[in-house]
Design an enzyme around this catalytic site. Sequence first.
Site, PDB file in Angstrom:
ATOM      1  N   LYS A   1       0.819  -1.217   0.000  1.00 42.46           N
ATOM      2  CA  LYS A   1       0.000   0.000   0.000  1.00 42.46           C
ATOM      3  C   LYS A   1       0.857   1.273   0.000  1.00 42.46           C
ATOM      4  CE  LYS A   1      -3.071   2.974   0.381  1.00 42.46           C
ATOM      5  NZ  LYS A   1      -4.205   3.228  -0.483  1.00 42.46           N
TER       6      LYS A   1
ATOM      7  N   GLY B   1      -2.092  16.381  -3.839  1.00 45.77           N
ATOM      8  CA  GLY B   1      -2.595  16.706  -2.511  1.00 45.77           C
ATOM      9  C   GLY B   1      -3.552  15.619  -2.095  1.00 45.77           C
TER      10      GLY B   1
ATOM     11  N   CYS C   1      -4.252  11.342   1.103  1.00 43.65           N
ATOM     12  CA  CYS C   1      -3.446  10.109   1.049  1.00 43.65           C
ATOM     13  C   CYS C   1      -1.991  10.351   0.674  1.00 43.65           C
ATOM     14  CB  CYS C   1      -4.084   9.132   0.085  1.00 43.65           C
ATOM     15  SG  CYS C   1      -5.783   8.729   0.548  1.00 43.65           S
TER      16      CYS C   1
END
Length: 436
Positions: free
Chosen positions: A206, A259, A262
Site C-alpha cells: 500500500k 494533494g 493520502c
Amino acid sequence: MRLSVIGCGYLGAVHAAAMASIGHDVVGIDVDERKIASLSEGRAPFFEPGLQDILTAGLASGRLRFTTDIGAAAGSSVHFIGVGTPQQQGAYAADLGFVNAAIEALVPHLRPGDIVAGKSTVPVGTAESLAPQVASSGATLVWNPEFLREGWAVQDTIDPDRLVAGVPGGPEGERAAQILRAVYHPSIDKGTPFIVTDYATAELVKVSANAFLATKISFINAMAEIAEATGADVTQLADAIGHDARIGRRFLGAGIGFGGGCLPKDIRAFSARAEELGKGESVAFLREVDAINLRRRERAVELVTNALGGSAVGKKVAVLGAAFKPHSDDIRDSPALDVAVRLKGLGADVVVTDPAAIDNARRAHPQLSYTRDLDSALTAAHAVIVVTEWDEYRRALDPERAGLLVDSTVVIDGRNCLDAAAWRAAGWTYYGMGRP
Ligand code: UGA
C-alpha cells in the site's frame, strides 16, 4: 455474508455500500453521529460519483444499515477497519489513534473464527503489533489494503485492479484468506488478482504504491522546472516519454502537484517509519518528492504575481477549483486551496469557485471569498488561475465568452489542462506549468 465496516469516511462508507451492492449483509459503524444519520437517511455525506445510487439501493434492499453502536458488529464474520490514519500534529508519522480505538472497541464483540480485516493505510509493523489483541478473542487479523481513488471509489471497490491480503502464517492464515476470497468472489471470478502475503508485505504494498505514484508526479514536475529554465514544453515531453510502455503516460500530469488525504501524508509516514527502522536513507528521496511537490504551488503563485505585473495587491484573481482533484469535494491538503490562500496572503482579492467543494473549502478557509457561479468568479478578474481540472473548466469553459467577462485576459493553467492554442487564439495571455 454478514460484514461490519468500522469507520464510515471516504473509504468505509464506500466499502460498506459496495459490499452490500455485491450481495453481502453489511452494517457500517462510526462514532460520528452526523455521518451515521446522513448515511442512514440515504444521503451520501460527501461527493463521490455513484455512491448515492448504491447507498439508496443498499438501504432499500435491507442489506445495508448504519449505526454508532459498535455492538452491532457482533455476529458479522468479517469486520473491516476503515478508519483514518492522518498525519500526526507536528510530526511526519501517522496517527494510529483511530485504528487502536476501533480495535479496542471491537474486540469484546468478536467471536472465535471471526476475521478482522484492516483496510486503513498503516505503517509497516502495525498488523503484527495488533494481532495478539485480536487473537485474544479467538479472531484472526488480516491486512487488506485499499487502493481506491477518490472520484472512482465505487468502481475501484467493486472492480479493483488487485486485491491484497496480508495474513498470518499456517492454517489460520489460509482459512482467513479463504474467507476474504469469499467476500470478494464476484470480482475474483472476473479475474481480479488476489495476492496473499504476510502482514509486512501487504502494508508495504500500500505505502509503496502511493510512494511510487507521488514520485511519478514529482518526477514530471521536476522536469517542468527544468523545462521552465530551458524553454522546453513538459506536456510534449510527458507525451513523448509516455509512449514508452515501461514509463506510461498516466500520472505524468505536471502542474501544481499532488494533494489529498493520502499521497502527502502517506509519503511522510513512510519516511518516518523507515527512519524508525534505521532505513531512512532508503526512502530519503521521498523528502525531495515532497519538496518538489510543494515548490510547484509556490511557482503557480509566482506565475500569477508576475502576470499581474509583480504585485497581486488589490487585484481580483479568479481561482477555478478548490478540491484536491476533480470528481471530489475533498479539500484535504488541496494544492488548489493552498494556492488560493497564498494569493490572498499576498493581498489579492481572491474569489474561489468549484463545482463540489465550496462548502468544505469555506469551512476550512473562511477568509476567502467563494461563489458557485463561474461567471461571477470571472467577472472583472485581473487574472484567472485553473487549479483543479474539472471538465467545467477544461472542456466547457469557452475562452471567447470568458474573455468578455474578465478585466484582463490572463490565464494561468495550474493543471496544464486547457487547450493553450484555443485560449491564445481567443486573445488570452496563457501561462502553463513547465510550458513556454
Ligand atoms: C491515491 C491513490 O491514487 C490511490 O490508489 C490510493 O488508494 C489512495 O490515494 C489512498 O491511499 O487512499 P487519491 O488520493 O484519490 O488516490 O488521488 P489521486 O488520483 O492519486 O491523485 C492525488 C493527487 O495527485 C491529486 O491532487 C491529483 O491532482 C494529483 N495528480 C495526479 C497530479 O498532480 N498529476 C497527475 O498526473 C496525477
